[in-house]
Every structure is written in C-alpha cells, then in structure tokens.
Design a protein around this motif. Sequence first.
Motif, mmCIF file in Angstrom:
data_model
loop_
_atom_site.group_PDB
_atom_site.id
_atom_site.type_symbol
_atom_site.label_atom_id
_atom_site.label_comp_id
_atom_site.label_asym_id
_atom_site.label_seq_id
_atom_site.Cartn_x
_atom_site.Cartn_y
_atom_site.Cartn_z
ATOM 1 N N ALA A 36 0.835 -1.206 0.000
ATOM 2 C CA ALA A 36 0.000 0.000 0.000
ATOM 3 C C ALA A 36 0.869 1.254 0.000
ATOM 4 N N GLU A 39 2.253 1.676 -3.416
ATOM 5 C CA GLU A 39 1.210 2.182 -4.313
ATOM 6 C C GLU A 39 1.037 3.686 -4.134
ATOM 7 N N ALA A 40 1.002 4.137 -2.889
ATOM 8 C CA ALA A 40 0.861 5.575 -2.632
ATOM 9 C C ALA A 40 2.050 6.339 -3.211
ATOM 10 N N ALA A 68 -4.650 4.686 -0.246
ATOM 11 C CA ALA A 68 -3.495 3.796 -0.109
ATOM 12 C C ALA A 68 -2.843 3.973 1.262
ATOM 13 N N ARG A 71 -5.054 2.288 3.837
ATOM 14 C CA ARG A 71 -4.842 0.832 3.812
ATOM 15 C C ARG A 71 -3.539 0.463 4.509
ATOM 16 N N ARG A 72 -2.490 1.231 4.260
ATOM 17 C CA ARG A 72 -1.210 0.990 4.923
ATOM 18 C C ARG A 72 -1.370 1.072 6.438
#
Length: 135
Positions: A36, A39-40, A68, A71-72
């Motif tokens: 995550a 992804e960010a 993201a 989610r992290r």
Amino acid sequence: MASRSDRLKRILRVQEQLKAMHEMRRAGELRAAHAAEAEASAIAAGKDADASLSRLFPDLYERAIVKANDRRDRHLEAARQEAQKIATEQVRTDRVGEDYRLALRAEDRIAEERDALETVERLLGLPASRNDPGG
C-alpha cells in the motif's frame, strides 16, 4: 490414558502452531502495508509526471493516495495486533514448556524411585510391591 507429560507435549505443539500462525499473519499484514505504501508512492510520483492527468483530476490522485495510506495504516495496526498475539502465545508456550519439563522430571523421578524400590525388594528377597503397573 495419556500421561501428563504427553498431554502437555500435545498442548505445547498446538501453542507453537498458534504462534507460527500469528507470525505468518503478521508477515502478511506487513507485506500488505508495504504494498500500500509503494502504491501511494507510485501514485504520488505519477502525479508529478508531465504526461499525467493530475492537472485535470487532482482530487482523484489525492483520494487514491489517501486511500493507499489508509490501507497501509490499517495493515500496520493489524500487524501490531498480531505482534501482541505473538507475544501472548510466546508466554503461553514458555509456560506450557516449563510445565512439560517439570512433568517429565516428575515422571523420571517416580520411575527411578520405583526401580530403586524393586532393587531393594529383590535384594531383601521381599515379594514385588503392589505398585507395579502389571499387578
């Protein structure tokens, strides 16, 4: 009926399996948190690229980065909770392991005492004691 040490040995095996399960779950949560975060970072890097659509849809990029990061954070929190469970299982495993070792020592001591008693009875010519498992 199984002896106390046999039962404790089975419990110890289960405790070790539970601990391993929590370790695997924690590793999975950390892996997901890392993904995550990556992804960010990728979205943020793409936002700054010249050929990106970020100038047309800046709020979409920001929302994707926030999602993201959320989610992290969720995965990191789950990993922290799994770490607490690992610590709890470690304490339980240590305690059961100590009980198992004590039970083994007690059973060994009883067996040694029984052997010594049988030796003394044989030397004195006495009939075998009634505590024999076969009689």
